[in-house]
Scaffold this motif. Structure first.
Motif, PDB file in Angstrom:
ATOM      1  N   ALA A   1       0.811  -1.218   0.000  1.00  0.00           N
ATOM      2  CA  ALA A   1       0.000   0.000   0.000  1.00  0.00           C
ATOM      3  C   ALA A   1       0.849   1.275   0.000  1.00  0.00           C
ATOM      4  O   ALA A   1       0.314   2.367  -0.162  1.00  0.00           O
ATOM      5  N   ARG A   2       2.159   1.130   0.151  1.00  0.00           N
ATOM      6  CA  ARG A   2       3.041   2.310   0.133  1.00  0.00           C
ATOM      7  C   ARG A   2       2.794   3.176  -1.092  1.00  0.00           C
ATOM      8  O   ARG A   2       2.824   4.392  -1.022  1.00  0.00           O
ATOM      9  N   ASP A   3       2.591   2.522  -2.209  1.00  0.00           N
ATOM     10  CA  ASP A   3       2.442   3.234  -3.477  1.00  0.00           C
ATOM     11  C   ASP A   3       1.055   3.832  -3.680  1.00  0.00           C
ATOM     12  O   ASP A   3       0.817   4.488  -4.689  1.00  0.00           O
ATOM     13  N   TYR A   4       0.151   3.607  -2.744  1.00  0.00           N
ATOM     14  CA  TYR A   4      -1.227   4.083  -2.878  1.00  0.00           C
ATOM     15  C   TYR A   4      -1.518   5.086  -1.764  1.00  0.00           C
ATOM     16  O   TYR A   4      -2.194   4.797  -0.788  1.00  0.00           O
ATOM     17  N   LYS A   5      -1.001   6.284  -1.929  1.00  0.00           N
ATOM     18  CA  LYS A   5      -1.104   7.318  -0.895  1.00  0.00           C
ATOM     19  C   LYS A   5      -2.555   7.623  -0.519  1.00  0.00           C
ATOM     20  O   LYS A   5      -2.835   7.968   0.621  1.00  0.00           O
ATOM     21  N   ASN A   6      -3.459   7.444  -1.465  1.00  0.00           N
ATOM     22  CA  ASN A   6      -4.871   7.711  -1.178  1.00  0.00           C
ATOM     23  C   ASN A   6      -5.468   6.693  -0.210  1.00  0.00           C
ATOM     24  O   ASN A   6      -6.564   6.896   0.293  1.00  0.00           O
ATOM     25  N   ARG A   7      -4.767   5.605   0.094  1.00  0.00           N
ATOM     26  CA  ARG A   7      -5.237   4.592   1.045  1.00  0.00           C
ATOM     27  C   ARG A   7      -4.614   4.736   2.430  1.00  0.00           C
ATOM     28  O   ARG A   7      -5.045   4.101   3.374  1.00  0.00           O
ATOM     29  N   HIS A   8      -3.582   5.543   2.547  1.00  0.00           N
ATOM     30  CA  HIS A   8      -2.858   5.645   3.812  1.00  0.00           C
ATOM     31  C   HIS A   8      -3.747   6.090   4.969  1.00  0.00           C
ATOM     32  O   HIS A   8      -3.645   5.551   6.076  1.00  0.00           O
ATOM     33  N   ALA A   9      -4.602   7.071   4.738  1.00  0.00           N
ATOM     34  CA  ALA A   9      -5.451   7.579   5.828  1.00  0.00           C
ATOM     35  C   ALA A   9      -6.365   6.482   6.362  1.00  0.00           C
ATOM     36  O   ALA A   9      -6.539   6.356   7.580  1.00  0.00           O
ATOM     37  N   SER A  10      -6.926   5.674   5.486  1.00  0.00           N
ATOM     38  CA  SER A  10      -7.800   4.586   5.914  1.00  0.00           C
ATOM     39  C   SER A  10      -7.023   3.559   6.732  1.00  0.00           C
ATOM     40  O   SER A  10      -7.513   3.061   7.743  1.00  0.00           O
ATOM     41  N   ILE A  11      -5.819   3.272   6.324  1.00  0.00           N
ATOM     42  CA  ILE A  11      -4.978   2.304   7.031  1.00  0.00           C
ATOM     43  C   ILE A  11      -4.626   2.810   8.436  1.00  0.00           C
ATOM     44  O   ILE A  11      -4.547   2.027   9.382  1.00  0.00           O
ATOM     45  N   MET A  12      -4.480   4.112   8.596  1.00  0.00           N
ATOM     46  CA  MET A  12      -4.059   4.696   9.875  1.00  0.00           C
ATOM     47  C   MET A  12      -5.213   4.909  10.849  1.00  0.00           C
ATOM     48  O   MET A  12      -4.992   5.173  12.035  1.00  0.00           O
ATOM     49  N   LEU A  13      -6.454   4.781  10.408  1.00  0.00           N
ATOM     50  CA  LEU A  13      -7.607   5.142  11.235  1.00  0.00           C
ATOM     51  C   LEU A  13      -7.669   4.424  12.577  1.00  0.00           C
ATOM     52  O   LEU A  13      -7.975   5.041  13.603  1.00  0.00           O
ATOM     53  N   THR A  14      -7.418   3.134  12.606  1.00  0.00           N
ATOM     54  CA  THR A  14      -7.541   2.389  13.862  1.00  0.00           C
ATOM     55  C   THR A  14      -6.553   2.895  14.901  1.00  0.00           C
ATOM     56  O   THR A  14      -6.920   3.104  16.060  1.00  0.00           O
ATOM     57  N   PHE A  15      -5.321   3.111  14.497  1.00  0.00           N
ATOM     58  CA  PHE A  15      -4.346   3.662  15.435  1.00  0.00           C
ATOM     59  C   PHE A  15      -4.768   5.055  15.897  1.00  0.00           C
ATOM     60  O   PHE A  15      -4.711   5.372  17.089  1.00  0.00           O
ATOM     61  N   ASP A  16      -5.189   5.898  14.970  1.00  0.00           N
ATOM     62  CA  ASP A  16      -5.554   7.264  15.326  1.00  0.00           C
ATOM     63  C   ASP A  16      -6.746   7.290  16.279  1.00  0.00           C
ATOM     64  O   ASP A  16      -6.757   8.051  17.259  1.00  0.00           O
ATOM     65  N   ALA A  17      -7.744   6.451  16.014  1.00  0.00           N
ATOM     66  CA  ALA A  17      -8.914   6.397  16.894  1.00  0.00           C
ATOM     67  C   ALA A  17      -8.540   5.828  18.261  1.00  0.00           C
ATOM     68  O   ALA A  17      -9.024   6.307  19.299  1.00  0.00           O
ATOM     69  N   THR A  18      -7.680   4.831  18.283  1.00  0.00           N
ATOM     70  CA  THR A  18      -7.262   4.233  19.556  1.00  0.00           C
ATOM     71  C   THR A  18      -6.514   5.242  20.419  1.00  0.00           C
ATOM     72  O   THR A  18      -6.781   5.377  21.615  1.00  0.00           O
ATOM     73  N   LEU A  19      -5.591   5.963  19.814  1.00  0.00           N
ATOM     74  CA  LEU A  19      -4.838   6.968  20.570  1.00  0.00           C
ATOM     75  C   LEU A  19      -5.759   8.080  21.073  1.00  0.00           C
ATOM     76  O   LEU A  19      -5.623   8.536  22.214  1.00  0.00           O
ATOM     77  N   ALA A  20      -6.719   8.489  20.262  1.00  0.00           N
ATOM     78  CA  ALA A  20      -7.669   9.517  20.694  1.00  0.00           C
ATOM     79  C   ALA A  20      -8.540   9.008  21.836  1.00  0.00           C
ATOM     80  O   ALA A  20      -8.856   9.743  22.777  1.00  0.00           O
ATOM     81  N   ALA A  21      -8.946   7.737  21.775  1.00  0.00           N
ATOM     82  CA  ALA A  21      -9.748   7.148  22.855  1.00  0.00           C
ATOM     83  C   ALA A  21      -8.915   7.075  24.139  1.00  0.00           C
ATOM     84  O   ALA A  21      -9.429   7.345  25.233  1.00  0.00           O
ATOM     85  N   LEU A  22      -7.647   6.748  24.026  1.00  0.00           N
ATOM     86  CA  LEU A  22      -6.772   6.736  25.198  1.00  0.00           C
ATOM     87  C   LEU A  22      -6.602   8.152  25.767  1.00  0.00           C
ATOM     88  O   LEU A  22      -6.573   8.336  26.981  1.00  0.00           O
ATOM     89  N   ASP A  23      -6.529   9.144  24.886  1.00  0.00           N
ATOM     90  CA  ASP A  23      -6.447  10.521  25.344  1.00  0.00           C
ATOM     91  C   ASP A  23      -7.712  10.893  26.134  1.00  0.00           C
ATOM     92  O   ASP A  23      -7.628  11.536  27.183  1.00  0.00           O
ATOM     93  N   GLU A  24      -8.857  10.483  25.612  1.00  0.00           N
ATOM     94  CA  GLU A  24     -10.107  10.778  26.307  1.00  0.00           C
ATOM     95  C   GLU A  24     -10.146  10.099  27.680  1.00  0.00           C
ATOM     96  O   GLU A  24     -10.707  10.625  28.633  1.00  0.00           O
ATOM     97  N   ALA A  25      -9.526   8.924  27.753  1.00  0.00           N
ATOM     98  CA  ALA A  25      -9.469   8.188  29.023  1.00  0.00           C
ATOM     99  C   ALA A  25      -8.359   8.735  29.935  1.00  0.00           C
ATOM    100  O   ALA A  25      -8.141   8.210  31.020  1.00  0.00           O
ATOM    101  N   HIS A  26      -7.657   9.755  29.452  1.00  0.00           N
ATOM    102  CA  HIS A  26      -6.585  10.414  30.196  1.00  0.00           C
ATOM    103  C   HIS A  26      -5.416   9.484  30.492  1.00  0.00           C
ATOM    104  O   HIS A  26      -4.850   9.500  31.593  1.00  0.00           O
ATOM    105  N   VAL A  27      -5.066   8.661  29.496  1.00  0.00           N
ATOM    106  CA  VAL A  27      -3.906   7.781  29.621  1.00  0.00           C
ATOM    107  C   VAL A  27      -2.723   8.503  29.017  1.00  0.00           C
ATOM    108  O   VAL A  27      -2.736   8.874  27.845  1.00  0.00           O
ATOM    109  N   LEU A  28      -1.699   8.715  29.811  1.00  0.00           N
ATOM    110  CA  LEU A  28      -0.514   9.431  29.358  1.00  0.00           C
ATOM    111  C   LEU A  28       0.549   8.458  28.890  1.00  0.00           C
ATOM    112  O   LEU A  28       0.595   7.315  29.310  1.00  0.00           O
ATOM    113  N   THR A  29       1.423   8.961  28.059  1.00  0.00           N
ATOM    114  CA  THR A  29       2.533   8.145  27.564  1.00  0.00           C
ATOM    115  C   THR A  29       3.520   7.859  28.663  1.00  0.00           C
ATOM    116  O   THR A  29       3.775   8.611  29.523  1.00  0.00           O
TER     117      THR A  29
END
Length: 148
Positions: A120-148
């Motif tokens: 998928a490296r060559d398909y930049k238009n797919r990168h955002a979809s591939i990253m969604l789970t990580f981005d949503a998980t980190l945002a959910a952890l932020d909402e739960a006030h979990v710090l690094t």
């Protein structure tokens, strides 16, 4: 390589199998954090719920409405996510982004299964979809006030 051959390689049997085996697809009823992320380019969305104990993900739920690549990423992440701390999730996200955008190495364990998305490296238009789970998980952890 023709465009058709490229697409066949991109949607490999392994990617399609992962897309059909997404774990933790039941939303949590009492999460500590919830986040929804959407890719404006393709409309894919991922909603993640987390329950946190001692700074680690104790329970995880996800609702994935994405292309097969986004679903495959959600599958690999979902298989590894319970028990992880925020720093490990952030590292996995950063490594996946580097693999896609900068031709970096595949993510390290426990996210090494994301190697299947190297084509998928060559398909930049797919990168955002591939990253969604990580981005949503980190945002959910932020909402739960979990710090690094």
């Amino acid at each position: 390589m023709s465009a058709e051959t490229d697409m066949i390689k991109l949607y490999s049997t392994r990617i399609l199998a992962l897309a059909s085996e997404i774990p933790h697809t039941t939303r949590l009823t009492d999460p500590d954090g919830t986040a929804r992320r959407r890719s404006p380019l393709c409309g894919s969305t991922v909603t993640v719920d987390v329950k946190v104990a001692d700074g680690r993900i104790a329970a995880y739920g996800q609702d994935v409405k994405a292309c097969a690549l986004g679903q495959a990423a959600a599958s690999v992440v979902g298989q590894a996510i319970v028990g992880l701390d925020r720093a490990t999730v952030q590292r996995g996200r950063d490594e996946l982004l580097a693999m896609l955008k900068d031709a970096g190495p595949v993510p390290t364990s426990p996210f090494d299964g994301l190697a299947v998305l190297e084509p998928a490296r060559d398909y930049k238009n797919r990168h955002a979809s591939i990253m969604l789970t990580f981005d949503a998980t980190l945002a959910a952890l932020d909402e739960a006030h979990v710090l690094t």
